[in-house]
Design a protein around this motif. Structure first.
Motif, PDB file in Angstrom:
ATOM      1  N   ALA A  17       8.888   9.181 -16.590  1.00 32.61           N
ATOM      2  CA  ALA A  17       7.446   9.075 -16.369  1.00 32.61           C
ATOM      3  C   ALA A  17       6.751   8.433 -17.564  1.00 32.61           C
ATOM      4  CB  ALA A  17       6.851  10.453 -16.079  1.00 32.61           C
ATOM      5  N   THR A  18       7.178   8.794 -18.770  1.00 36.18           N
ATOM      6  CA  THR A  18       6.573   8.211 -19.972  1.00 36.18           C
ATOM      7  C   THR A  18       6.841   6.710 -20.047  1.00 36.18           C
ATOM      8  OG1 THR A  18       6.641  10.255 -21.266  1.00 36.18           O
ATOM      9  CG2 THR A  18       6.633   8.204 -22.501  1.00 36.18           C
ATOM     10  N   ARG A  19       8.054   6.315 -19.687  1.00 40.50           N
ATOM     11  CA  ARG A  19       8.367   4.882 -19.670  1.00 40.50           C
ATOM     12  C   ARG A  19       7.431   4.143 -18.718  1.00 40.50           C
ATOM     13  NH1 ARG A  19      13.526   3.145 -21.556  1.00 40.50           N
ATOM     14  NH2 ARG A  19      13.303   1.362 -20.151  1.00 40.50           N
ATOM     15  N   LEU A  51       0.824  -1.203   0.000  1.00 39.29           N
ATOM     16  CA  LEU A  51       0.000   0.000   0.000  1.00 39.29           C
ATOM     17  C   LEU A  51       0.860   1.257   0.000  1.00 39.29           C
ATOM     18  CD1 LEU A  51      -2.887   1.118   0.109  1.00 39.29           C
ATOM     19  CD2 LEU A  51      -2.724   1.071   2.607  1.00 39.29           C
ATOM     20  N   ALA A  52       1.918   1.263   0.814  1.00 39.52           N
ATOM     21  CA  ALA A  52       2.764   2.456   0.942  1.00 39.52           C
ATOM     22  C   ALA A  52       3.578   2.722  -0.317  1.00 39.52           C
ATOM     23  CB  ALA A  52       3.689   2.305   2.140  1.00 39.52           C
ATOM     24  N   ASP A  53       4.146   1.676  -0.899  1.00 36.64           N
ATOM     25  CA  ASP A  53       5.062   1.862  -2.030  1.00 36.64           C
ATOM     26  C   ASP A  53       4.369   1.873  -3.383  1.00 36.64           C
ATOM     27  OD1 ASP A  53       7.078   1.947  -0.197  1.00 36.64           O
ATOM     28  OD2 ASP A  53       7.887  -0.044  -0.628  1.00 36.64           O
ATOM     29  N   PHE A  54       3.304   1.077  -3.523  1.00 40.93           N
ATOM     30  CA  PHE A  54       2.691   0.931  -4.833  1.00 40.93           C
ATOM     31  C   PHE A  54       1.201   1.262  -4.867  1.00 40.93           C
ATOM     32  CE2 PHE A  54       6.210  -2.214  -4.633  1.00 40.93           C
ATOM     33  CZ  PHE A  54       7.067  -1.586  -5.527  1.00 40.93           C
ATOM     34  N   VAL A  94       6.494   5.751  -9.577  1.00 42.17           N
ATOM     35  CA  VAL A  94       5.720   4.580  -9.984  1.00 42.17           C
ATOM     36  C   VAL A  94       4.310   4.657  -9.410  1.00 42.17           C
ATOM     37  CG1 VAL A  94       5.527   2.070  -9.810  1.00 42.17           C
ATOM     38  CG2 VAL A  94       7.762   3.117 -10.192  1.00 42.17           C
ATOM     39  N   ARG A  95       4.239   4.986  -8.111  1.00 43.39           N
ATOM     40  CA  ARG A  95       2.920   5.070  -7.479  1.00 43.39           C
ATOM     41  C   ARG A  95       2.095   6.198  -8.088  1.00 43.39           C
ATOM     42  NH1 ARG A  95       1.282   5.265  -1.046  1.00 43.39           N
ATOM     43  NH2 ARG A  95      -0.946   5.526  -1.420  1.00 43.39           N
ATOM     44  N   ARG A  96       2.738   7.298  -8.427  1.00 44.11           N
ATOM     45  CA  ARG A  96       2.022   8.434  -9.018  1.00 44.11           C
ATOM     46  C   ARG A  96       1.427   8.059 -10.378  1.00 44.11           C
ATOM     47  NH1 ARG A  96       4.769  14.365 -10.158  1.00 44.11           N
ATOM     48  NH2 ARG A  96       3.075  15.220 -11.457  1.00 44.11           N
ATOM     49  N   VAL A  97       2.208   7.367 -11.191  1.00 45.41           N
ATOM     50  CA  VAL A  97       1.700   6.939 -12.500  1.00 45.41           C
ATOM     51  C   VAL A  97       0.551   5.952 -12.317  1.00 45.41           C
ATOM     52  CG1 VAL A  97       2.253   5.706 -14.623  1.00 45.41           C
ATOM     53  CG2 VAL A  97       3.872   7.374 -13.695  1.00 45.41           C
ATOM     54  N   LYS A  98       0.716   5.026 -11.374  1.00 46.19           N
ATOM     55  CA  LYS A  98      -0.361   4.071 -11.116  1.00 46.19           C
ATOM     56  C   LYS A  98      -1.641   4.797 -10.695  1.00 46.19           C
ATOM     57  CE  LYS A  98      -1.873   0.268  -8.175  1.00 46.19           C
ATOM     58  NZ  LYS A  98      -3.089   1.006  -7.745  1.00 46.19           N
ATOM     59  N   HIS A 126      12.108  -1.815 -10.045  1.00 45.33           N
ATOM     60  CA  HIS A 126      13.229  -1.447  -9.176  1.00 45.33           C
ATOM     61  C   HIS A 126      14.113  -0.365  -9.786  1.00 45.33           C
ATOM     62  CE1 HIS A 126      16.425  -3.464 -11.530  1.00 45.33           C
ATOM     63  NE2 HIS A 126      15.456  -4.316 -11.872  1.00 45.33           N
ATOM     64  N   MET A 127      14.043  -0.219 -11.104  1.00 45.65           N
ATOM     65  CA  MET A 127      14.897   0.762 -11.781  1.00 45.65           C
ATOM     66  C   MET A 127      14.310   2.187 -11.754  1.00 45.65           C
ATOM     67  SD  MET A 127      12.669  -0.954 -13.765  1.00 45.65           S
ATOM     68  CE  MET A 127      13.601  -2.408 -14.194  1.00 45.65           C
ATOM     69  N   TYR A 128      13.124   2.354 -11.160  1.00 44.59           N
ATOM     70  CA  TYR A 128      12.460   3.664 -11.122  1.00 44.59           C
ATOM     71  C   TYR A 128      12.234   4.127  -9.683  1.00 44.59           C
ATOM     72  CZ  TYR A 128      11.263   2.420 -15.938  1.00 44.59           C
ATOM     73  OH  TYR A 128      11.320   2.052 -17.254  1.00 44.59           O
ATOM     74  N   PRO A 129      12.146   5.439  -9.460  1.00 45.67           N
ATOM     75  CA  PRO A 129      11.796   5.947  -8.123  1.00 45.67           C
ATOM     76  C   PRO A 129      10.386   5.485  -7.746  1.00 45.67           C
ATOM     77  CG  PRO A 129      12.669   7.711  -9.515  1.00 45.67           C
ATOM     78  CD  PRO A 129      12.420   6.540 -10.408  1.00 45.67           C
ATOM     79  N   LEU A 130      10.231   4.879  -6.574  1.00 45.47           N
ATOM     80  CA  LEU A 130       8.930   4.347  -6.169  1.00 45.47           C
ATOM     81  C   LEU A 130       7.831   5.410  -6.117  1.00 45.47           C
ATOM     82  CD1 LEU A 130       9.760   1.672  -3.442  1.00 45.47           C
ATOM     83  CD2 LEU A 130       9.302   1.366  -5.866  1.00 45.47           C
TER      84      LEU A 130
END
Length: 436
Positions: A135-137, A49-52, A87-91, A80-84
């Motif tokens: 972000a696009t990736r 929940l916190a990370d993703f 990742v959560r923001r894009v999700k 793992h290659m992206y800032p968490l």
């Protein structure tokens, strides 16, 4: 002894829960006690929940995992290659768009393609000799654009209407914008490569309308998103997102993410809605909420009005009419206040119109004429809304429109009283902060 053991388990549980998922996985390798503590799936539920931002054990494609720990491992291996936080923001961005579509336009969900892999994105970057912003990736790791069949020739209007970014239509001009999958990004970019012969700009086509008259380009060198104008053949484009926002947090966002986030907010606020025309549904970009959409009620005649900027018809090199807009008018007769001279209106018919257009507060056009788009709509109490779209252009990027419609009670053939004017409340005809 049991009490001490319980205390140890509680301490280890607290330690693991505070260090985060990545460190918890490392610590679990140090001792049997830590490994046993790490078996508690509730710890991994909190990490997920916190990370993703996931509250169920699912991977990023929505497939179920046997546990939260397994789900966290899958997400960690995938991103793992992206800032968490990114990742959560894009999700969260995709979650917002998908939740709206699920409730309002479920047909759209079936067009969203399964996310691309890292290797697929890397291969595309190599072929195009560009490097997508982070972000696009991540956006394409979650959703690889929309499924498109024979994009150049949309013979099926139902498919053409399923553009994620929506559109508008007026007269013979119809636009509905699809987010392109990687394969179409490559194909369309290669087709339009002549626009950037110097290759100084690393522009790729990210989205396009179904009839190929509206294109959005991501400049991978500065992370800005642009839309083509009427002079696209000369390379003329306009930024879609305020420059200062794109530069606010370097490497943590790009214009495509900001654009999709803002679009998702518009959808949830009701700014853009699904409209059905001739049994075809589509997302309409004519604003539906105040202050961009205004509403006036006169003797029960309700008139709603709003405008949308049309970049693909705009000419920034023009000395007279640079900015092109289309406006949408929705009128109907409602039971609230439908009284004229003490008589209840059951129907009325439009006879003429009076428009006043302003640019920077100055009247630039004052028009009076009969009918609207050659029609004299007849309105009945609580009947269907009559909708029509037209267009205008102006030199200034900031303007407004207002006016009145003259209606005859009853009908033109059988009037039931004196004509009356129904107000068109002033609405903005201005360049938006974000261009969709």
């Amino acid at each position: 002894m049991v009490f001490l053991q319980d205390c140890e388990e509680l301490v280890l549980h607290n330690v693991l829960s505070k260090v985060g998922g990545r460190h918890a996985a490392q610590l679990s390798c140090l001792s049997k006690s830590l490994r046993n503590a790490a078996l508690d799936d509730s710890i991994w539920a909190s990490f997920c929940l916190a990370d993703f931002g996931i509250s169920a054990p699912l991977d990023h494609h929505g497939n179920p995992s046997p546990s939260f720990k397994a789900a966290y491992k899958t997400w960690q291996e995938s991103f793992h290659m992206y800032p968490l936080p990114l990742v959560r923001r894009v999700k969260s961005c995709w979650d917002a768009i998908k939740s709206w579509a699920s409730e309002n336009f479920p047909e759209l969900l079936s067009t969203l393609q399964r996310g691309a892999s890292e290797s697929e994105i890397n291969e595309m970057e190599q072929r195009m000799e560009v490097k997508f912003p982070l972000a696009t990736r991540i956006i394409y790791r979650f959703v690889n654009g929309q499924e498109i069949k024979d994009f150049d020739f949309f013979e099926n209007e139902q498919l053409a209407s399923l553009g994620l970014i929506g559109g508008y239509s007026f007269y013979d001009h119809s636009v509905n914008v699809h987010l392109l999958p990687l394969s179409e990004i490559f194909r369309k970019t290669m087709q339009l490569a002549f626009l950037f012969p110097s290759n100084k700009q690393k522009c790729v086509v990210m989205a396009a309308s179904c009839h190929l008259n509206k294109f959005f380009f991501l400049d991978c060198s500065n992370s800005q998103l642009y839309v083509g104008t009427g002079n696209l053949a000369s390379g003329e484009m306009m930024p879609c997102v305020p420059k200062e926002l794109v530069q606010a947090v370097p490497n943590q966002q790009d214009a495509l993410l900001l654009w999709l986030e803002e679009y998702g907010r518009h959808l949830h606020k009701g700014m853009y809605r699904v409209r059905k025309e001739q049994n075809i549904k589509r997302i309409s970009l004519y604003p539906e909420t105040s202050p961009l959409c205004t509403t006036a009620i006169t003797n029960g005649v309700q008139v709603r009005a709003s405008a949308v900027f049309v970049p693909e018809n705009s000419d920034l090199q023009s000395e007279a009419d640079k900015y092109f807009f289309s406006y949408s008018i929705r009128m109907r007769l409602i039971s609230q206040g439908n009284i004229l001279d003490g008589t209840c209106l059951t129907s009325c018919q439009l006879y003429s119109r009076h428009w006043i257009f302003r640019a920077n507060g100055t009247v630039v056009s004052d028009i009076s004429d009969k009918a609207v788009i050659g029609k004299y709509p007849l309105l009945y109490v609580d009947g269907e809304e009559f909708v029509y779209e037209s267009c205008t252009n102006q030199l200034s990027s900031s303007g407004s429109a207002e006016g009145a419609f003259t209606f005859v009670p009853g009908s033109l053939r059988s009037p039931k009283g004196r004509p009356f004017d129904a107000e068109i409340a002033q609405f903005p005809v201005s360049l938006p902060e974000y261009i969709f």
